[in-house]
Write a protein that holds these residues in place. Sequence first.
Motif, mmCIF file in Angstrom:
data_model
loop_
_atom_site.group_PDB
_atom_site.id
_atom_site.type_symbol
_atom_site.label_atom_id
_atom_site.label_comp_id
_atom_site.label_asym_id
_atom_site.label_seq_id
_atom_site.Cartn_x
_atom_site.Cartn_y
_atom_site.Cartn_z
ATOM 1 N N HIS A 247 82.590 36.475 69.189
ATOM 2 C CA HIS A 247 81.642 35.553 68.565
ATOM 3 C C HIS A 247 82.088 35.305 67.119
ATOM 4 O O HIS A 247 82.627 36.211 66.468
ATOM 5 C CB HIS A 247 80.238 36.180 68.588
ATOM 6 C CG HIS A 247 79.183 35.304 68.022
ATOM 7 N ND1 HIS A 247 78.816 35.343 66.684
ATOM 8 C CD2 HIS A 247 78.417 34.343 68.607
ATOM 9 C CE1 HIS A 247 77.874 34.450 66.482
ATOM 10 N NE2 HIS A 247 77.594 33.834 67.623
ATOM 11 N N TYR B 289 80.182 48.311 69.494
ATOM 12 C CA TYR B 289 80.293 46.986 70.095
ATOM 13 C C TYR B 289 80.365 47.052 71.621
ATOM 14 O O TYR B 289 80.741 48.068 72.204
ATOM 15 C CB TYR B 289 81.525 46.259 69.556
ATOM 16 C CG TYR B 289 81.441 45.966 68.074
ATOM 17 C CD1 TYR B 289 80.688 44.900 67.606
ATOM 18 C CD2 TYR B 289 82.114 46.772 67.146
ATOM 19 C CE1 TYR B 289 80.604 44.625 66.248
ATOM 20 C CE2 TYR B 289 82.041 46.504 65.790
ATOM 21 C CZ TYR B 289 81.276 45.430 65.339
ATOM 22 O OH TYR B 289 81.194 45.173 63.988
ATOM 23 N N ALA C 255 81.541 41.622 77.256
ATOM 24 C CA ALA C 255 80.966 41.014 78.455
ATOM 25 C C ALA C 255 82.075 40.593 79.409
ATOM 26 O O ALA C 255 83.147 40.147 78.991
ATOM 27 C CB ALA C 255 80.130 39.798 78.069
ATOM 28 N N TYR D 51 78.162 40.945 83.980
ATOM 29 C CA TYR D 51 77.254 39.848 84.309
ATOM 30 C C TYR D 51 77.523 39.386 85.740
ATOM 31 O O TYR D 51 78.525 39.761 86.338
ATOM 32 C CB TYR D 51 77.448 38.676 83.339
ATOM 33 C CG TYR D 51 76.872 38.918 81.966
ATOM 34 C CD1 TYR D 51 75.659 38.362 81.581
ATOM 35 C CD2 TYR D 51 77.548 39.727 81.036
ATOM 36 C CE1 TYR D 51 75.122 38.584 80.329
ATOM 37 C CE2 TYR D 51 77.011 39.961 79.779
ATOM 38 C CZ TYR D 51 75.801 39.389 79.429
ATOM 39 O OH TYR D 51 75.269 39.627 78.182
ATOM 40 N N ASN E 296 77.918 32.571 78.052
ATOM 41 C CA ASN E 296 76.724 32.079 77.352
ATOM 42 C C ASN E 296 76.172 33.119 76.382
ATOM 43 O O ASN E 296 75.775 32.785 75.250
ATOM 44 C CB ASN E 296 75.643 31.691 78.371
ATOM 45 C CG ASN E 296 75.983 30.431 79.123
ATOM 46 O OD1 ASN E 296 76.805 29.632 78.669
ATOM 47 N ND2 ASN E 296 75.380 30.243 80.282
ATOM 48 N N ASP E 297 76.153 34.376 76.793
ATOM 49 C CA ASP E 297 75.590 35.416 75.929
ATOM 50 C C ASP E 297 76.504 35.745 74.748
ATOM 51 O O ASP E 297 76.015 36.094 73.671
ATOM 52 C CB ASP E 297 75.293 36.679 76.741
ATOM 53 C CG ASP E 297 73.859 36.685 77.268
ATOM 54 O OD1 ASP E 297 73.213 35.625 77.216
ATOM 55 O OD2 ASP E 297 73.394 37.749 77.735
ATOM 56 N N ALA F 68 76.128 32.935 72.351
ATOM 57 C CA ALA F 68 74.819 33.048 71.702
ATOM 58 C C ALA F 68 74.724 34.245 70.758
ATOM 59 O O ALA F 68 73.737 34.390 70.040
ATOM 60 C CB ALA F 68 73.723 33.143 72.760
ATOM 61 N N GLY F 69 75.742 35.095 70.772
ATOM 62 C CA GLY F 69 75.732 36.254 69.877
ATOM 63 C C GLY F 69 75.028 37.475 70.429
ATOM 64 O O GLY F 69 74.834 38.461 69.716
ATOM 65 N N GLN F 70 74.647 37.452 71.702
ATOM 66 C CA GLN F 70 73.994 38.615 72.303
ATOM 67 C C GLN F 70 74.975 39.763 72.527
ATOM 68 O O GLN F 70 74.606 40.937 72.472
ATOM 69 C CB GLN F 70 73.357 38.221 73.650
ATOM 70 C CG GLN F 70 72.318 37.123 73.546
ATOM 71 C CD GLN F 70 71.147 37.525 72.661
ATOM 72 O OE1 GLN F 70 70.626 38.628 72.757
ATOM 73 N NE2 GLN F 70 70.738 36.631 71.778
ATOM 74 N N VAL F 71 76.228 39.425 72.825
ATOM 75 C CA VAL F 71 77.319 40.390 72.970
ATOM 76 C C VAL F 71 78.457 39.893 72.090
ATOM 77 O O VAL F 71 78.674 38.675 71.976
ATOM 78 C CB VAL F 71 77.779 40.522 74.441
ATOM 79 C CG1 VAL F 71 78.868 41.568 74.584
ATOM 80 C CG2 VAL F 71 76.599 40.861 75.350
#
Length: 320
Positions: A128, A150, A153, A181, A189-190, A193-196
């Motif tokens: 990200h 950290y 994904a 996933y 997508n995650d 989006a900064g989720q991972v």
Amino acid sequence: MQRRQWLGAALALASGMAAAQAWPGKPVRLVVPFAVGGTTDIIARTVAPALSKALGQSVVVENKAGSGGVVGATETARAVPDGYALGIATVSTTASNPAINPKVSYDPVSDFTPIVNIAATPNVIAVHPGFPARDYKGFVAELKKNPGKYAYATSGTGGIAHLQTELWKDLAGVSITHVPYRGGGPALNDVVAGQVAIIFDNLPSAMPFIKEGRLVPIVLAAPQRLAQMPEVPTFKEIGLEPVNRMAYYGIVGPKGLPAEVVKKVHAATLQALVEPAVRQRIEDTGSLVIGNKPQEFAAQIKAELQVYKDVVQRQKLALE
């Protein structure tokens, strides 16, 4: 009695040879063991029309997704070896998944007839944009400074992205947590989006986000640096050549496929791969056109399987 048995066997052999010589006499199924829209599906649907033209019969692509490719691969392995049911083999279906999943019911080395590797695709570790490093040296330094902080994904446990990252972790001496996933799309997508923070993915699916600046590429599994991102090194360049392994997409049949069928499919595939439109479409995904010999593809499958068996053993990996 023995004479009748001998005659029966001879007639069966002659009939089988005649059928192989006349093949194909009807449409051929090409099973893709993943959903529509992924790299495997794109490769299959790119070559299918040209294969149809070369063979003189329709080659119909069928998607049989499930269990990280195992469902579709199992269908191909169990098919009648008459040439009318072929499949696309990937690293996930013939190496990484069988290496980690004891429930896989086929042997990737003995239960398929390898025909040709169509294409190979680079893989990429990307982060990200908020990650506190944008090159490989800084990336590794950050991970070593914060072991376990950290996560990365992937499209799922047992796939090439999972085991190739575990191979890299082992050799690089870093600690990051796997977040699996149900597919590459949700994983991307995650991370976007900064989720991972980190993802290991096939380049074709990651490339649009890289071009938009929504992912930062760190290192590639590719033969050489790519023109699209000349600043990004390969794993070989950073001294980790064992990780420099691309994904493959090849055609296989069930074991026992007649040699004449193998010869015809191989020749038709090579004919398809010289068509400019086919080559361009494959290369547009970031993939490289291969078109090797059946024995070369067989050796590649065997080698990949051993690589990931070793990774599973060293890293003590198990299905989650």
